[in-house]
Design a protein around this motif. Structure first.
Motif, mmCIF file in Angstrom:
data_model
loop_
_atom_site.group_PDB
_atom_site.id
_atom_site.type_symbol
_atom_site.label_atom_id
_atom_site.label_comp_id
_atom_site.label_asym_id
_atom_site.label_seq_id
_atom_site.Cartn_x
_atom_site.Cartn_y
_atom_site.Cartn_z
ATOM 1 N N ALA A 284 39.350 -13.180 36.250
ATOM 2 C CA ALA A 284 38.545 -12.476 37.256
ATOM 3 C C ALA A 284 38.292 -13.369 38.451
ATOM 4 N N LEU A 285 38.111 -14.662 38.206
ATOM 5 C CA LEU A 285 37.938 -15.620 39.298
ATOM 6 C C LEU A 285 39.170 -15.657 40.191
ATOM 7 N N GLU A 286 40.336 -15.684 39.591
ATOM 8 C CA GLU A 286 41.581 -15.728 40.360
ATOM 9 C C GLU A 286 41.782 -14.460 41.184
ATOM 10 N N ARG A 287 41.276 -13.337 40.710
ATOM 11 C CA ARG A 287 41.385 -12.069 41.451
ATOM 12 C C ARG A 287 40.289 -11.911 42.499
ATOM 13 N N GLY A 288 39.371 -12.843 42.555
ATOM 14 C CA GLY A 288 38.273 -12.750 43.512
ATOM 15 C C GLY A 288 37.121 -11.887 43.044
ATOM 16 N N GLU A 289 37.079 -11.551 41.747
ATOM 17 C CA GLU A 289 35.991 -10.738 41.206
ATOM 18 C C GLU A 289 34.744 -11.578 40.955
ATOM 19 N N ILE A 290 34.903 -12.878 40.852
ATOM 20 C CA ILE A 290 33.799 -13.819 40.678
ATOM 21 C C ILE A 290 33.923 -14.874 41.770
ATOM 22 N N SER A 291 32.826 -15.248 42.392
ATOM 23 C CA SER A 291 32.893 -16.193 43.504
ATOM 24 C C SER A 291 33.188 -17.606 42.999
ATOM 25 N N GLU A 292 33.921 -18.353 43.805
ATOM 26 C CA GLU A 292 34.278 -19.719 43.435
ATOM 27 C C GLU A 292 33.044 -20.606 43.319
ATOM 28 N N SER A 293 32.085 -20.441 44.227
ATOM 29 C CA SER A 293 30.901 -21.296 44.188
ATOM 30 C C SER A 293 30.098 -21.058 42.913
ATOM 31 N N ARG A 294 29.982 -19.801 42.512
ATOM 32 C CA ARG A 294 29.256 -19.496 41.278
ATOM 33 C C ARG A 294 29.967 -20.103 40.080
ATOM 34 N N TYR A 295 31.282 -19.974 40.032
ATOM 35 C CA TYR A 295 32.032 -20.517 38.901
ATOM 36 C C TYR A 295 31.948 -22.044 38.881
ATOM 37 N N GLU A 296 32.063 -22.668 40.043
ATOM 38 C CA GLU A 296 31.964 -24.131 40.108
ATOM 39 C C GLU A 296 30.591 -24.608 39.634
ATOM 40 N N ASN A 297 29.550 -23.886 40.006
ATOM 41 C CA ASN A 297 28.216 -24.263 39.563
ATOM 42 C C ASN A 297 28.053 -24.056 38.059
ATOM 43 N N TYR A 298 28.677 -23.005 37.531
ATOM 44 C CA TYR A 298 28.667 -22.794 36.084
ATOM 45 C C TYR A 298 29.295 -23.992 35.375
ATOM 46 N N CYS A 299 30.457 -24.418 35.854
ATOM 47 C CA CYS A 299 31.152 -25.555 35.236
ATOM 48 C C CYS A 299 30.308 -26.822 35.297
ATOM 49 N N GLN A 300 29.631 -27.034 36.424
ATOM 50 C CA GLN A 300 28.795 -28.221 36.571
ATOM 51 C C GLN A 300 27.617 -28.181 35.603
ATOM 52 N N LEU A 301 26.981 -27.018 35.489
ATOM 53 C CA LEU A 301 25.850 -26.894 34.582
ATOM 54 C C LEU A 301 26.294 -27.016 33.128
ATOM 55 N N TYR A 302 27.465 -26.471 32.813
ATOM 56 C CA TYR A 302 28.003 -26.573 31.455
ATOM 57 C C TYR A 302 28.221 -28.044 31.092
ATOM 58 N N ALA A 303 28.824 -28.794 32.026
ATOM 59 C CA ALA A 303 29.073 -30.217 31.780
ATOM 60 C C ALA A 303 27.754 -30.974 31.624
ATOM 61 N N GLU A 304 26.766 -30.605 32.408
ATOM 62 C CA GLU A 304 25.455 -31.253 32.324
ATOM 63 C C GLU A 304 24.832 -31.031 30.954
ATOM 64 N N LEU A 305 24.887 -29.795 30.459
ATOM 65 C CA LEU A 305 24.336 -29.493 29.144
ATOM 66 C C LEU A 305 25.140 -30.172 28.040
ATOM 67 N N LYS A 306 26.425 -30.252 28.209
ATOM 68 C CA LYS A 306 27.292 -30.901 27.217
ATOM 69 C C LYS A 306 27.004 -32.393 27.144
ATOM 70 N N ASP A 307 26.859 -33.028 28.291
ATOM 71 C CA ASP A 307 26.584 -34.469 28.313
ATOM 72 C C ASP A 307 25.187 -34.776 27.764
ATOM 73 N N ARG A 308 24.240 -33.911 28.050
ATOM 74 C CA ARG A 308 22.873 -34.129 27.573
ATOM 75 C C ARG A 308 22.829 -34.165 26.052
ATOM 76 N N LYS A 309 23.671 -33.371 25.396
ATOM 77 C CA LYS A 309 23.691 -33.275 23.942
ATOM 78 C C LYS A 309 24.124 -34.588 23.293
ATOM 79 N N LYS A 310 24.817 -35.426 24.031
ATOM 80 C CA LYS A 310 25.333 -36.670 23.464
ATOM 81 C C LYS A 310 24.245 -37.709 23.237
ATOM 82 N N TYR A 311 23.112 -37.543 23.912
ATOM 83 C CA TYR A 311 22.100 -38.609 23.875
ATOM 84 C C TYR A 311 20.868 -38.207 23.064
#
Length: 311
Positions: A284-311
């Motif tokens: 859906a992102l590739e078709r433009g159904e989801i905005s790139e900025s929203r998806y990029e922020n999702y990825c950043q938040l996902y990585a933040e939550l993933k890294d937090r779990k390590k500590y």
């Protein structure tokens, strides 16, 4: 007496009484007439010790029963909290219907990552959201179009306003009508100026933009402000960052409403929408159904939550 807490400062709670002051039979029915109350009539109240013993804390927006101990000085004691229809942790307010986040379209440049953090926290708490980009008079059409497109697929109502020219205020008033709305945003976006234009007879302190385009904090506590009968806004202190608490990375995608439509098309159950093949969200992102900025922020938040779990 019954009323509603308008604000709380240093252990004092300022309560607008319901007309007539009737105690009724419990619950919040009979307080609806409070919408007609002039908010200038406030009682300065303390909370009884039972709240501290029970671990309860009155919040702005709470409907309460209170005793008047000095009518002339408008002093009282809050003795009972009535049932809450909703409660927010961040910001700490009760009985709100929706959240409105305000960003400047320009000056300062909108921080969409901060915007999405706030939207995620409201989704997590089950509160409907709407978005306002202020200072439209300073932005060109392409900037406004890009911002609107970034949130087109989310389902959140988006309005553009100008506190300076009063453009877009009718659309904003329609979003607020008949609701209690918690209003939040970073300092410097014109939040207090915008709220001033919406209400009658109340002027809030406003701050100028500094040389590095960071606004001064002009609101220091959460406060209910009546826009018109039946319509309240909860102004909250400005913020420059939001941490995601009490959230696992696996649940993050459920707080991005535009992902829900495409998740059934993911090849794998529990798809994180990051690197998995056959991902419906990435398609859906590739078709433009989801905005790139929203998806990029999702990825950043996902990585933040993933890294937090390590500590």
């Amino acid at each position: 007496m019954r009323g509603r807490i308008i604000r709380g400062i240093a252990g004092f709670y300022y309560v607008a009484p319901a007309p007539g002051g009737a105690e009724g039979n419990g619950g919040t029915s009979g307080i609806t007439s409070l919408k007609e109350q002039d908010r200038e009539v406030l009682y300065e109240c303390r909370a009884k010790g039972i709240f501290r013993r029970d671990g309860k804390k009155p919040l702005p927006g709470d409907y309460v029963e209170f005793d008047i101990i000095n009518e002339e000085e408008k002093e009282g004691n809050v003795r009972q909290l009535l049932p809450r229809s909703s409660q927010l942790i961040r910001p700490a307010v009760a009985n709100v219907d929706q959240a409105l986040i305000i960003m400047a379209a320009v000056s300062p440049r909108p921080n969409l990552n901060l915007m999405d953090r706030f939207l995620v926290t409201m989704e997590q708490q089950g509160i409907a959201c709407c978005i306002c980009f202020n200072k439209k008079d300073l932005a060109d059409e392409e900037t406004c179009r890009t911002l609107a497109e970034s949130y087109r697929s989310t389902g959140y109502p988006v309005v553009f306003t100008s506190a300076a020219t009063q453009e877009g205020l009718s659309g904003l008033r329609r979003l607020l009508e008949g609701r209690t709305t918690t209003v939040a945003g970073p300092s410097g976006v014109g939040k207090s100026s915008l709220i001033n234009t919406l209400q009658d007879g109340v002027s809030m302190q406003t701050g100028e933009i500094s040389r590095i385009e960071r606004g001064r904090h002009t609101t220091r506590h959460s406060e209910l402000i009546r826009i018109r009968p039946g319509t309240w806004i909860v102004d909250t202190p400005g913020f420059s960052s939001i941490e995601l608490f009490g959230m696992e990375k696996e649940e993050l995608d459920r707080y991005f409403p535009e992902f829900v439509k495409w998740e059934p098309q993911c090849r794998f159950t529990g798809c994180a929408h990051i690197s998995e093949p056959g991902c419906g969200v990435k398609a859906a992102l590739e078709r433009g159904e989801i905005s790139e900025s929203r998806y990029e922020n999702y990825c950043q938040l996902y990585a933040e939550l993933k890294d937090r779990k390590k500590y």
